[in-house]
Structures are given as structure tokens and as C-alpha cells.
Design a protein around this motif. Structure first.
Motif, PDB file in Angstrom:
ATOM      1  N   HIS A  37      -6.252  13.478  -9.254  1.00  0.00           N
ATOM      2  CA  HIS A  37      -5.669  12.166  -9.551  1.00  0.00           C
ATOM      3  C   HIS A  37      -6.442  11.416 -10.614  1.00  0.00           C
ATOM      4  O   HIS A  37      -5.972  10.415 -11.125  1.00  0.00           O
ATOM      5  N   GLU A  38      -7.629  11.908 -10.952  1.00  0.00           N
ATOM      6  CA  GLU A  38      -8.421  11.206 -11.967  1.00  0.00           C
ATOM      7  C   GLU A  38      -8.038  11.631 -13.380  1.00  0.00           C
ATOM      8  O   GLU A  38      -8.629  11.169 -14.342  1.00  0.00           O
ATOM      9  N   TYR A  62     -16.335  18.438 -10.735  1.00  0.00           N
ATOM     10  CA  TYR A  62     -16.169  17.999  -9.338  1.00  0.00           C
ATOM     11  C   TYR A  62     -15.230  16.806  -9.205  1.00  0.00           C
ATOM     12  O   TYR A  62     -15.317  16.026  -8.285  1.00  0.00           O
ATOM     13  N   ARG A  63     -14.325  16.656 -10.170  1.00  0.00           N
ATOM     14  CA  ARG A  63     -13.363  15.563 -10.069  1.00  0.00           C
ATOM     15  C   ARG A  63     -12.119  16.018  -9.324  1.00  0.00           C
ATOM     16  O   ARG A  63     -11.828  17.195  -9.226  1.00  0.00           O
ATOM     17  N   TYR A  64     -11.359  15.021  -8.875  1.00  0.00           N
ATOM     18  CA  TYR A  64     -10.096  15.317  -8.200  1.00  0.00           C
ATOM     19  C   TYR A  64      -8.931  15.156  -9.176  1.00  0.00           C
ATOM     20  O   TYR A  64      -9.033  14.375 -10.130  1.00  0.00           O
ATOM     21  N   LYS A  98      -8.146  18.766  -3.534  1.00  0.00           N
ATOM     22  CA  LYS A  98      -9.155  19.730  -3.991  1.00  0.00           C
ATOM     23  C   LYS A  98      -9.736  19.310  -5.329  1.00  0.00           C
ATOM     24  O   LYS A  98      -9.059  18.718  -6.151  1.00  0.00           O
TER      25      LYS A  98
END
Lengths: 298, 330
Positions: free
Chosen positions: B155-156, B151-153, B111
Motif C-alpha cells: 500500500h505504500e 521491507y515495505r508493504y 506481505k
């Protein structure tokens, strides 16, 4: 994680389709897989226009004719003819219809049942879990082919029953894989966070668990498209699958088995067709698994 | 002081069945939380410390209702949460939120930050798309996340940033109580103080009440008003931060205090009273005072009778037969 990622993070929300296409053509296996699958589907749809002969036309003069590049072959039967003089290429082209339909739709059916059972039993546990897992055990105790034989014997052979029977007998493997994944994921903190927020169970299952287990499903499902096509051919061989005027790759393959020593092309070309289409589906599945995981998308 | 407590916990117990093999007749239970009672006032920060396995995380999970307690009561604003029907409990959950220890498992990897922070809002409020986005951006600002991360996930992000996302999710519904379950112990030391300061700032700005769980005293000291020390599922000492640090009454607290490293060697005047031994097996806890096998002051009574948890001084609760007085210190 990687620096390049944080550089272009502000990219606006592309339309999903565009993004997928972009990711598709960046992956070589994805492109190859899509190419193979699309061409096979096209062949299946356009079979009446592509096939040089009628698949059922018997030619008693030209039986066991080798492919055109061998001695004794000619251009009118590119891949040769079978023991009744039917054109192999045309039969393979027509056979793609049934094989694809049976292979893909029964896997989808088994997958839908298996994934739903796995998600719910894994998440809720308790009686539901015990019931379905014992049911799964009893399914596993009986060989798939035997179960399918019995059910086809009861319901009578036919395309639709074949799909239903293969779907219903194969849900177990998906249910077990999905359930075990759910068991490990539901203990993670983000599920507990969702619970403590008060998110409804149904929403937790479909919005949190489902996206995290679907990649394992895709891997197993694409592999089992192949085994389903073979299973269909065994059932057809036993007379309980596809009924003769219809052809499938499986029936051509089993028809040709008796002549492997003398006319190898009877069984080889439908076998190749199965191999290539299965490879295509696996490639496509691999790519799908990758793009569904945000960690591998660069 | 006279106001009603926000949270009141009475005689809370949670045991896990750890019986191995299904043919054994004798059942074994692990009492993770064993008869815990305390109150929490609005706007207060109660720290809970103890070694690993003492039941402090289970206590937090019980309060947010991730576990069903074996016995006892949890009163939130005077209402017993355990008696509420499921749907009302689900709505009540908006008032009690939790921040988890491990920021790598607390965010769904599939997400985006936006969806993670928006989830509580979507669950309990009916907002338009624009309102939702505005709220999420405001929350990100509150916890110090750049709005371009929307809008990043997960894991970033680094651990600290992930924890900020977790904090934004926890404060999204403006809860009255937040359980901080070791929110900094999985982070780099350099990040820990940033997150602690953020939590402190949010507590002031949003008038939050925290139950702050940690395994060491230093982190708790920074944010807490009162501190409870837990040992083997029980609270052994509960008092204000100042009293606890100046005048610990329980030998276990004393041991924890002397385990805090002192950076300046010239200040290391006192002989350290380090604890010896390990936590006993919680499935077979020792008789009498649970702490007596490790206690340097134990007498005969300690191994027979379990001490009561009583108020030895005003606002200073201890469970010990021989509480340490001021004369024992200095």
C-alpha cells in the motif's frame, strides 16, 4: 500513499515484540484494553491472596449487607454480602477465574474450529463446502443454549465439558464469516499469482488467506467472549454449568437476580465485572486488528 | 524458423456454465475461448488484442493453468501440460508466469515486498537466507525498484511501482514464457510507457517469450513481433505486426486500426471506418461469421457459414470469407 511513510521506510526490521509494544502504547484504546485485561488476569491468578474472605463462608447474621459506602455497610464487606452473607467482593475475585477461563478458552476453541472450517471450505469448495455448510445450517437451526443443554446433560456438568460444549456449539458463526471472506479473497489476483507460481494449497491457505481474514475473526471473537460469559451463567443457573463450590460471575449474577428490588448490589457488581472485562477484551481486540493490518500501521 | 515452438495451443476451448436456476433443463454455456490455435516461438512476443469480453484474459489464464480447459491441448516444449500429474505440473509452473492487470489486487496487502518477490524462489528453490535476500535485491534492481523498498508493504507504493513488484515476482524463476495480462491498462498513461519499456528490456536481457494481452493495438504494437486479433473467443487474424498494420485482412482488424487516434490532423486523410454496434451476447452468438452483424462488407454467406481460419498469405492467417486485399486499402 502518504509522504511521511516513504520518509522512514528504511527502518530496520525491529524485533517483533518491540514493535508491538511501541504500537500498543501509541494507541490509547490498546493501552486501556491491555491494562484491564492484564489486571483481571492478575486478579484471577492472585485470588487467594487478594480476596478478603473465603468465597463460600456463610454468615447468617450479615445477610444482604449493603456496600460499605451505604448506610448499614462497613469495611469488612466492601461490596456488601449476598442472601447467605457471603462476601460479594471475594466471590467476584474468585469468580474471575472460572469466567475468564470459560469465556476465553471456549471462544478460542470455537475460533480454531470455525476458522479452519471456513478457510478450507471457502478455498476448496465442492463437496467439503456443501457438507460443512449444511452442517452449519443444522447447528444454526437449533438454539445454542438447547444444544449446550443436551450435550451437558449427556456428558455431565463440569468445567472442562462446559468449555468443550460451548466451543463446539459456537464454531458456526466463525466458519461462516471466514468462509465468506475467503470466497471473495480467493478470486483476487494475488491468490492466482500464488497458484500460477505453484505454491502449495496448504501454504496459500495459511500464508495468503489466513492473514487477510484474521481481523474479522478477532472482531467477532472479542465480542462473543461477552456472550459466552453470559451463556455460561445461564447454563450454571440451570444447574448444568459450574457446580457449587466453584463460583463464576454468571452464577453470582443469577443468584442475585431474585433480590434486584431489595439488594441491587448482588447482581450489579458481577455484571459490572463482566462489562469491564469485556470492554477490555474488545479494546485489545480492536488494537490487535489494527496492528495486524499494515495499512493502518504508521 | 525451423525450431520447435515453445508453446503450441491446439483447438483450445473454455466454456462457462451460465445456466441460471437449478431447475432449468436447458443449459447455457458461455464460450469464452472457442477453438483457438496458435504457436509461439522462443524469444517471440505475441500480442493478443480484442475488445473486453472477447476471451483474451481467459486464454492467458488457461495457459498458466488457472482454468481447466473444456477441450483442446496446450503443448509447452512439446509436453502436454494437461496430462501432467499434479506434482509435475506444479514444478512446471516455474516456467510459465503471469503478470496481472490490476497491480492493486495482484499483491497480497499483508506481505512485504521482500516476501512477495521471494515467494516463487522459496517455492521452487532451496536457498539460504543470505542467497534469498541477494536474489530478491538483484530482481528489484532489474525491475528498477530502489533496494530500500525491501521491507515495505504494497500500500505504500504507486500503481507503477506495484506493477514492477509484480514483474519482479514473475521473472524471479527465470521463466521461459510470461503471460502479460494487460499489464499496463490499469496504469496512468505516463507510467504505461515506462512499464512497456521495462518489459521490452527484460525480454531482451533474459531472452523471455511473451504472450502480451491488451485491449488496444497501440500498446501491443510497441512490444509485439506478431499480433493475434480476437473476437468473441476466436482468433480472427494472426500475422506479423508489420503486415497487420499495413495490410489488415479482417474487417474487424481494420476497424480496430482506424480507432487508433492520430495526433496530427493533417495526417487524418482517410475516412475512418469505425466499428458500429457492440459485441453480441456471447451466450447466444450469431450464426455464421461471429462478426457479420457489425461487418460493413458482409454478404449472404457470412450469416450462414462460419469462415475457416486459414493462411491467406504466407504467415498471415485470417478467418473471413471476404478478406480485405491490398486493393481495398489506399
Amino acid at each position: 500513499m502518504s509522504r511521511s511513510l516513504s520518509m522512514h521506510g528504511t527502518a530496520k526490521k525491529n524485533s517483533k515484540m518491540k514493535r508491538w509494544m511501541k504500537l500498543l502504547f501509541r494507541s490509547k484504546t490498546g493501552t486501556v484494553g491491555l491494562f484491564i485485561v492484564v489486571s483481571i488476569v492478575l486478579v484471577a491468578i492472585l485470588a487467594p491472596w487478594l480476596a478478603p474472605h473465603e468465597p463460600q463462608t456463610i454468615d447468617p447474621v450479615n445477610t444482604h449487607k449493603p456496600p460499605m459506602w451505604m448506610e448499614g455497610g462497613d469495611r469488612s464487606n466492601i461490596l456488601g454480602t449476598d442472601n447467605l452473607g457471603r462476601d460479594i467482593l471475594s466471590r467476584i475475585i474468585y469468580g474471575s477465574q472460572v469466567s475468564l477461563l470459560v469465556g476465553i478458552s471456549s471462544v478460542v476453541l470455537a475460533g480454531v474450529i470455525g476458522v479452519l472450517v471456513g478457510l478450507f471450505t471457502g478455498y476448496f469448495g465442492g463437496f467439503l463446502d456443501t457438507f460443512f455448510m449444511r452442517l452449519a445450517d443444522s447447528f444454526l437451526a437449533i438454539p445454542n443454549i438447547l444444544l449446550a443443554l443436551v450435550m451437558l446433560g449427556v456428558f455431565g456438568p463440569g468445567l472442562l465439558t462446559l468449555i468443550l460444549v460451548l466451543g463446539v456449539t459456537n464454531w458456526v458463526q466463525y466458519a461462516r464469516i471466514i468462509r465468506s471472506e475467503v470466497l471473495s479473497i480467493k478470486e483476487r489476483d494475488f491468490i492466482r499469482a500464488a497458484k500460477s507460481i505453484g505454491v502449495k494449497h496448504r501454504h496459500i491457505i495459511f500464508s495468503h488467506l489466513y492473514p487477510n481474514v484474521i481481523s474479522s475473526f478477532i472482531v467477532v471473537a472479542t465480542l462473543s467472549v461477552a456472550s459466552t460469559i453470559i451463556l455460561e451463567s445461564s447454563l450454571s443457573f440451570l444447574g448444568l454449568g459450574i457446580q457449587p463450590p466453584q463460583v463464576s460471575w454468571g452464577t453470582i449474577l443469577s443468584d442475585g437476580r431474585d433480590y434486584l428490588a431489595t439488594s441491587w448490589w448482588l447482581a450489579t457488581f458481577p455484571g459490572l465485572a463482566i462489562t469491564i472485562s469485556v470492554l477490555g477484551i474488545i479494546f485489545l481486540g480492536d488494537w490487535l486488528r489494527d496492528i495486524l493490518d499494515p495499512r493502518t500501521v504508521k | 524458423m525451423s525450431q520447435n515452438p515453445l508453446l503450441e495451443v491446439r483447438g483450445l476451448k473454455k466454456s462457462f456454465d451460465v445456466t441460471k436456476g437449478f431447475l432449468k433443463k436447458e443449459k447455457h454455456y458461455l464460450y469464452a475461448v472457442n477453438d483457438v490455435s496458435f504457436t509461439l516461438k522462443k524469444g517471440e512476443v505475441l500480442g493478443i488484442v480484442g475488445e473486453s469480453g472477447c476471451g483474451k484474459s481467459t486464454l492467458g489464464n488457461l495457459i498458466v493453468h488457472l482454468h481447466e480447459p473444456t477441450a483442446g491441448e496446450i503443448l509447452f516444449e512439446g509436453i502436454s501440460l494437461l496430462d501432467l500429474p499434479a506434482e509435475q505440473l506444479r514444478r512446471r509452473r516455474a516456467d510459465i508466469q503471469i503478470i496481472f492487470q490490476d497491480p492493486f489486487s495482484s499483491l497480497n496487502p499483508r506481505k512485504r515486498v521482500f516476501d512477495i518477490i521471494a515467494e516463487p524462489l522459496r517455492t521452487h528453490l532451496a536457498l539460504s537466507k543470505a542467497e534469498l535476500k541477494q536474489d530478491v535485491l538483484h530482481l528489484m534492481e532489474l525491475v528498477g525498484l530502489n533496494r530500500s523498498y525491501l521491507y515495505r508493504y504494497p500500500h505504500e507504493f504507486s500503481g507503477g511501482q506495484r506493477q514492477r513488484v509484480g514483474i519482479a515476482r514473475a521473472i524471479a524463476l527465470r521463466p521461459k514464457l510470461i503471460i502479460c495480462d494487460e499489464p499496463v491498462s490499469a496504469l496512468d498513461v505516463s507510467i504505461q510507457s515506462q512499464i512497456l519499456n521495462l518489459l521490452k528490456k527484460l525480454q531482451k536481457e533474459l531472452q523471455l517469450t511473451y504472450l502480451f494481452i491488451a485491449h488496444g493495438l497501440p500498446a501491443v504494437k510497441h512490444v509485439s513481433d506478431r499480433i493475434a486479433v480476437m473476437y468473441l473467443g476466436k482468433i480472427v487474424e494472426l500475422t506479423t505486426k508489420e503486415k497487420l498494420f499495413m495490410n489488415p485482412m479482417h474487417p474487424y482488424t481494420e476497424g480496430l486500426l482506424s480507432a487508433i487516434p492520430i495526433p496530427d490532423p493533417t495526417e487524418r486523410k482517410e475516412q475512418r471506418k469505425l466499428l458500429e454496434g457492440d459485441i453480441p451476447d456471447p451466450v447466444n452468438p450469431p450464426a455464421g461469421c461471429k462478426f457479420h452483424p457489425r461487418c460493413p462488407y458482409k454478404t449472404e454467406i457470412c450469416s450462414r457459414i462460419e469462415p475457416e481460419f486459414t493462411e491467406k498469405e504466407v504467415g498471415h492467417f485470417v478467418a473471413c470469407h471476404h478478406p480485405l486485399g491490398k486493393e481495398n486499402k489506399e
